[in-house]
Motif scaffolding. Structure first.
Motif, PDB file in Angstrom:
ATOM      1  N   ARG A 191       0.961  -1.228   0.016  1.00  0.00           N
ATOM      2  CA  ARG A 191      -0.184   0.025  -0.006  1.00  0.00           C
ATOM      3  C   ARG A 191       0.857   1.203  -0.075  1.00  0.00           C
ATOM      4  O   ARG A 191       0.352   2.225  -0.673  1.00  0.00           O
ATOM      5  N   ALA A 192       1.902   1.175   0.665  1.00  0.00           N
ATOM      6  CA  ALA A 192       2.810   2.367   0.506  1.00  0.00           C
ATOM      7  C   ALA A 192       3.952   2.483  -0.477  1.00  0.00           C
ATOM      8  O   ALA A 192       4.923   3.519  -0.515  1.00  0.00           O
ATOM      9  N   SER A 193       3.777   1.623  -1.261  1.00  0.00           N
ATOM     10  CA  SER A 193       4.555   1.539  -2.685  1.00  0.00           C
ATOM     11  C   SER A 193       4.135   2.285  -3.680  1.00  0.00           C
ATOM     12  O   SER A 193       2.945   2.099  -4.281  1.00  0.00           O
ATOM     13  N   PHE A 194       4.912   3.091  -4.405  1.00  0.00           N
ATOM     14  CA  PHE A 194       4.444   3.882  -5.485  1.00  0.00           C
ATOM     15  C   PHE A 194       5.372   3.659  -6.896  1.00  0.00           C
ATOM     16  O   PHE A 194       6.824   3.469  -6.350  1.00  0.00           O
ATOM     17  N   GLU A 195       5.056   3.939  -7.948  1.00  0.00           N
ATOM     18  CA  GLU A 195       5.790   3.822  -9.085  1.00  0.00           C
ATOM     19  C   GLU A 195       5.385   5.199 -10.046  1.00  0.00           C
ATOM     20  O   GLU A 195       4.008   5.405 -10.084  1.00  0.00           O
ATOM     21  N   ALA A 196       6.582   5.649 -10.575  1.00  0.00           N
ATOM     22  CA  ALA A 196       6.061   6.786 -11.383  1.00  0.00           C
ATOM     23  C   ALA A 196       6.540   5.993 -12.919  1.00  0.00           C
ATOM     24  O   ALA A 196       7.691   5.989 -13.218  1.00  0.00           O
ATOM     25  N   LEU A 197       5.554   6.015 -13.613  1.00  0.00           N
ATOM     26  CA  LEU A 197       5.765   5.548 -14.951  1.00  0.00           C
ATOM     27  C   LEU A 197       5.547   6.613 -16.172  1.00  0.00           C
ATOM     28  O   LEU A 197       4.641   7.346 -16.231  1.00  0.00           O
ATOM     29  N   VAL A 198       6.521   6.638 -17.172  1.00  0.00           N
ATOM     30  CA  VAL A 198       6.552   7.385 -18.210  1.00  0.00           C
ATOM     31  C   VAL A 198       6.602   6.564 -19.479  1.00  0.00           C
ATOM     32  O   VAL A 198       7.386   5.445 -19.487  1.00  0.00           O
ATOM     33  N   GLY A 199       5.966   6.860 -20.427  1.00  0.00           N
ATOM     34  CA  GLY A 199       6.030   6.029 -21.867  1.00  0.00           C
ATOM     35  C   GLY A 199       5.373   6.877 -22.819  1.00  0.00           C
ATOM     36  O   GLY A 199       4.705   8.047 -22.680  1.00  0.00           O
ATOM     37  N   PHE A 200       5.403   6.504 -23.947  1.00  0.00           N
ATOM     38  CA  PHE A 200       4.746   7.306 -25.256  1.00  0.00           C
ATOM     39  C   PHE A 200       3.065   6.941 -24.979  1.00  0.00           C
ATOM     40  O   PHE A 200       2.704   5.940 -24.519  1.00  0.00           O
ATOM     41  N   GLN A 201       2.351   7.820 -25.304  1.00  0.00           N
ATOM     42  CA  GLN A 201       0.708   7.926 -25.250  1.00  0.00           C
ATOM     43  C   GLN A 201       0.538   7.135 -26.725  1.00  0.00           C
ATOM     44  O   GLN A 201       0.169   7.726 -27.633  1.00  0.00           O
ATOM     45  N   LEU A 202       0.187   5.876 -26.395  1.00  0.00           N
ATOM     46  CA  LEU A 202      -0.125   5.094 -27.775  1.00  0.00           C
ATOM     47  C   LEU A 202      -1.604   4.861 -28.076  1.00  0.00           C
ATOM     48  O   LEU A 202      -2.503   4.714 -27.008  1.00  0.00           O
ATOM     49  N   THR A 203      -1.947   4.716 -29.055  1.00  0.00           N
ATOM     50  CA  THR A 203      -3.497   4.409 -29.451  1.00  0.00           C
ATOM     51  C   THR A 203      -3.340   2.856 -29.381  1.00  0.00           C
ATOM     52  O   THR A 203      -2.264   2.063 -29.052  1.00  0.00           O
ATOM     53  N   GLU A 204      -4.434   2.067 -29.212  1.00  0.00           N
ATOM     54  CA  GLU A 204      -4.494   0.802 -29.068  1.00  0.00           C
ATOM     55  C   GLU A 204      -3.723   0.015 -30.297  1.00  0.00           C
ATOM     56  O   GLU A 204      -3.230  -1.045 -30.017  1.00  0.00           O
ATOM     57  N   ASP A 205      -4.028   0.521 -31.507  1.00  0.00           N
ATOM     58  CA  ASP A 205      -3.164  -0.226 -32.555  1.00  0.00           C
ATOM     59  C   ASP A 205      -1.772   0.068 -32.201  1.00  0.00           C
ATOM     60  O   ASP A 205      -1.141  -1.066 -32.591  1.00  0.00           O
ATOM     61  N   GLN A 206      -1.319   1.106 -31.846  1.00  0.00           N
ATOM     62  CA  GLN A 206       0.180   1.204 -31.604  1.00  0.00           C
ATOM     63  C   GLN A 206       0.654   0.377 -30.684  1.00  0.00           C
ATOM     64  O   GLN A 206       1.776  -0.268 -30.747  1.00  0.00           O
ATOM     65  N   LEU A 207      -0.150   0.281 -29.683  1.00  0.00           N
ATOM     66  CA  LEU A 207       0.401  -0.506 -28.409  1.00  0.00           C
ATOM     67  C   LEU A 207       0.376  -1.934 -28.595  1.00  0.00           C
ATOM     68  O   LEU A 207       1.281  -2.951 -28.480  1.00  0.00           O
ATOM     69  N   LYS A 208      -0.687  -2.417 -29.626  1.00  0.00           N
ATOM     70  CA  LYS A 208      -0.869  -3.888 -30.176  1.00  0.00           C
ATOM     71  C   LYS A 208       0.231  -4.198 -31.006  1.00  0.00           C
ATOM     72  O   LYS A 208       0.990  -5.259 -31.058  1.00  0.00           O
ATOM     73  N   TYR A 209       0.840  -3.189 -31.965  1.00  0.00           N
ATOM     74  CA  TYR A 209       1.795  -3.326 -32.653  1.00  0.00           C
ATOM     75  C   TYR A 209       3.209  -3.481 -32.076  1.00  0.00           C
ATOM     76  O   TYR A 209       3.940  -4.544 -32.445  1.00  0.00           O
ATOM     77  N   ASN A 210       3.234  -2.879 -30.943  1.00  0.00           N
ATOM     78  CA  ASN A 210       4.579  -2.812 -30.031  1.00  0.00           C
ATOM     79  C   ASN A 210       4.610  -4.335 -29.624  1.00  0.00           C
ATOM     80  O   ASN A 210       5.616  -4.940 -29.338  1.00  0.00           O
ATOM     81  N   LEU A 211       3.533  -4.670 -29.039  1.00  0.00           N
ATOM     82  CA  LEU A 211       3.554  -5.893 -28.251  1.00  0.00           C
ATOM     83  C   LEU A 211       3.441  -7.228 -28.986  1.00  0.00           C
ATOM     84  O   LEU A 211       3.828  -8.253 -28.448  1.00  0.00           O
TER      85      LEU A 211
END
Length: 213
Positions: A191-211
């Motif tokens: 509960r006390a653990s946090f992450e700060a995540l940064v990345g490109f804001q992708l469309t669903e198609d762009q994310l699917k292409y990457n994965l």
């Protein structure tokens, strides 16, 4: 990208902010605890590819590709501050296929704060701009984002800290038991653990292409 897509994505942790070794240490147990969030890039969001036409993913249609790298963070962890502010910087390196004319390209990115590994508590969008000179196939720029975490939420309760740091003597019933294996302690740490995540804001198609490429 929908917020729900971020949480289940495996994290590539690139840095851990301003962690201090030995913040919790007693009875032979040493752990790193800091209110600073771990900083990383969710898998599949560290690069982006633009196609022309956008409906095609053929190699011949590849227009611009870019990668986010050199992610670094600076964390303000002053004990008297109610908020923990983390500044994240990153480089973006891009290349294009058609180099005939000068061109400007703007790419979107996100900064999000995740609590407990799954709960998105904040998200903001930003943009980085790249300028390609005429005849140039490559361009680069630097981006910056800020994550804010409530110090109280990122601090372990006193009873949990006491349980973790309690001295244990050889022969004690729980001498060989890792306190972090206890459900109440493990849940409090999560509960006390946090992450700060940064990345490109992708469309669903762009994310699917990457994965899936």
């Amino acid at each position: 990208m929908k917020l729900s897509q971020i949480a289940p994505i495996a994290l590539i942790l690139l840095a851990t902010g301003c962690a201090r070794s030995g913040d919790i240490t007693a009875g032979g147990i040493t752990a790193v605890r800091t209110a600073c969030p771990a900083v990383g890039v969710p898998a599949g969001t560290g690069d982006i590819t633009l196609f022309n036409p956008a409906s095609s993913v053929d190699a011949s249609a590849l227009d611009v590709s870019a990668v986010m790298t050199n992610v670094r963070s600076t964390c303000g962890d002053a004990a008297e501050a109610a908020e923990v502010v983390t500044t994240i910087t990153f480089d973006v390196f891009a290349q294009r296929r058609d180099t005939a004319a000068a061109r400007d390209v703007t790419l979107p990115y996100f900064i999000t704060v995740v609590n407990g590994g799954t709960a998105v508590v904040a998200k903001r969008l930003g943009h980085v701009s790249l300028h390609f000179e005429a005849g140039a196939a490559r361009a680069q720029t630097r981006g910056q984002a800020t994550a804010i975490v409530n110090r109280a939420a990122a601090t372990l309760p006193k009873d949990i800290r006491d349980e973790i740091t309690r001295k244990r003597k050889p022969g004690d019933v729980d001498a060989a038991i890792d306190p972090l294996s206890q459900p109440n302690v493990r849940d409090a740490v999560l509960r006390a653990s946090f992450e700060a995540l940064v990345g490109f804001q992708l469309t669903e198609d762009q994310l699917k292409y990457n994965l899936t490429r």
